[in-house]
Design an enzyme around this catalytic site. Structure first.
Site, short mmCIF file in Angstrom:
data_model
loop_
_atom_site.label_atom_id
_atom_site.label_comp_id
_atom_site.label_asym_id
_atom_site.label_seq_id
_atom_site.Cartn_x
_atom_site.Cartn_y
_atom_site.Cartn_z
N ARG A 46 0.83 -1.21 0.00
CA ARG A 46 0.00 0.00 0.00
C ARG A 46 0.87 1.25 0.00
O ARG A 46 0.54 2.26 -0.62
CB ARG A 46 -0.96 0.02 1.20
CG ARG A 46 -1.76 1.31 1.32
CD ARG A 46 -3.01 1.15 2.17
NE ARG A 46 -2.78 0.42 3.38
CZ ARG A 46 -2.29 0.95 4.53
NH1 ARG A 46 -1.96 2.23 4.57
NH2 ARG A 46 -2.14 0.20 5.60
N TYR A 98 -16.30 16.97 -16.35
CA TYR A 98 -16.70 15.57 -16.44
C TYR A 98 -17.75 15.30 -15.36
O TYR A 98 -17.62 15.75 -14.22
CB TYR A 98 -15.48 14.67 -16.26
CG TYR A 98 -15.81 13.23 -15.94
CD1 TYR A 98 -16.62 12.48 -16.79
CD2 TYR A 98 -15.33 12.64 -14.78
CE1 TYR A 98 -16.93 11.16 -16.48
CE2 TYR A 98 -15.62 11.33 -14.47
CZ TYR A 98 -16.43 10.60 -15.32
OH TYR A 98 -16.75 9.30 -15.00
N ASP A 170 -6.83 18.69 -15.07
CA ASP A 170 -7.18 17.38 -15.61
C ASP A 170 -6.71 17.36 -17.06
O ASP A 170 -7.28 18.02 -17.92
CB ASP A 170 -8.70 17.18 -15.52
CG ASP A 170 -9.15 15.81 -16.02
OD1 ASP A 170 -8.40 15.19 -16.81
OD2 ASP A 170 -10.26 15.38 -15.66
N LYS A 195 -7.90 6.10 -19.74
CA LYS A 195 -8.12 6.59 -21.10
C LYS A 195 -6.84 6.46 -21.93
O LYS A 195 -6.38 5.37 -22.18
CB LYS A 195 -8.64 8.02 -21.04
CG LYS A 195 -9.76 8.25 -20.02
CD LYS A 195 -10.97 7.37 -20.22
CE LYS A 195 -12.20 7.81 -19.43
NZ LYS A 195 -12.11 7.76 -17.98
#
Length: 379
Positions: A46, A98, A170, A195
């Site tokens: 982690r 978005y 972004d 993406k």
């Protein structure tokens, strides 16, 4: 290194034990220690995992940042950024967001006393009018989803200068191949790595890149404490995708331009929204801040009818009607019913996300086949 070399070699090292050229997938949750607290730099996956570390180093390299971080999704990456803030802080965000980002801002974080103000960034002077002494973050998408609006990153950074305000961008649609916000002064770059970075529609992932090491360490602590990490196999997939990023995005851009020009000449089409067209109101800004114009194209119908958009989408054969974007295959989307359905109808209407708006993610197939598919769908 130049960019095409960076995507393959940037921040990367051969695996030390075997000399493996390709980074192995380290499927381990924990690591052996020589003595309590004495280890090779890895304790628990982690906190850090060698496969994820290789991806994070690559992310920092291609965005020219100090620290990269990989998350289980793009929204997990945004969640990490917002956790830098305290109750009472204010965020100024571009209005054409978005849908998932808008949902997170308004339905999750507003209840923790964060205030969000949504502004049309076409005129960046409007940002200065809403900034207060409580503003701690400016959130940008450029180009925006799905209306392809551009934001002048340098101008926003200038407004934030000296005000203890972070500027986050972004960069999902543009990718670092086309646009590097940190070079333009931004503090944080975010990607839905699902993406273009992954590029093959086979992984869900998110990424952050911090401009400086101190900010990167703060973000890493939140990542470690909150646990929204990317697993090693998915890290491997994104890292593999990055190696062909330059080749793919160049082809996406070539095909995007071909499709946009075709649509612009079609009698059934009212408006084509693509930054590479001279008809785009921010074409000059696109030329100044982007290397090319990408593979995302939106358009509306002259009829203005929702049914025409739906019939068109149902007829497509090469384009796939599906959520998401940025994969090698071409996808088509109806924002009002799909990606932006979480935005209230009145807000969509205010932004210009009409019921006849179609968003295309133009892939890397032969452009002639894509255009033929569109032509059939219009008939």
């Amino acid at each position: 290194m130049n960019f095409n070399t960076k995507v393959i070699h940037g921040g990367q090292h051969h695996e030390s034990a075997t000399g493996s050229v390709n980074v192995p997938v380290f499927l381990t949750s924990t690591f052996a220690q020589k003595s309590p607290g004495v280890h090779s730099g890895y304790e628990y996956s982690r906190a850090a995992n060698p496969t994820r570390q290789a991806l994070e180093d690559s992310l920092a390299s291609i965005e020219n940042g100090a620290r990269g971080l990989a998350f289980g999704s793009g929204l997990a990456a945004i969640d990490c950024v917002l956790k830098l803030l305290n109750p009472g802080d204010e965020v100024v965000a571009v209005d054409d967001l978005y849908g998932g980002t808008y949902r997170m801002f308004t339905r999750l974080f507003e209840k923790y006393q964060l205030k969000f103000t949504f502004v049309n960034f076409d005129d960046v002077s409007k940002i200065a009018n809403v900034i207060t002494d409580k503003t701690k973050l400016i959130w940008i998408e450029t180009p925006t989803n799905p209306l392809m609006k551009l934001v002048d990153i340098k101008a926003v950074v200038e407004i934030a200068k000296g005000k203890d305000i972070l500027v986050a961008v972004d960069n999902t649609f543009a990718t670092p191949y086309l646009q590097r916000p940190i070079d333009l002064g931004a503090d944080i770059v975010m990607h839905s790595a699902t993406k273009y970075l992954g590029g093959h529609s086979d992984v869900i992932a998110g990424a952050l890149v911090a401009k400086d090491a101190e900010l990167g360490e703060k973000l890493h602590f939140i990542q470690f404490a909150s646990g929204g990490i990317l697993g090693p196999h998915d890290s491997y997939l994104v890292l593999r995708g990055i190696k062909t990023l330059a080749l793919r995005v160049q082809r996406h851009s070539e095909n995007g331009m071909a499709v946009a020009k075709y649509l612009e000449s079609h009698p059934a089409v009212a408006e084509v929204i693509y930054p590479g067209l001279e008809s785009h109101p921010q074409y000059e800004l696109a030329k100044s801040q982007m290397k090319d114009f990408g593979g995302m194209v939106s358009f509306t119908f002259k009829s203005g009818k929702k049914d025409d958009a739906i019939k068109f989408l149902e007829k497509l054969k090469v384009f796939t009607l599906a959520e998401s974007l940025g994969g090698v295959e071409s996808l088509a989307n109806h924002p009002a019913l799909m990606t932006h359905a979480s935005i209230p109808a009145e807000k969509r209407a205010e932004l210009g996300i009409t019921d006849d708006l179609v968003r295309l993610s133009v892939g890397i197939e032969d452009a002639e086949d894509l255009i033929a598919d569109l032509e059939r769908a219009f008939s």
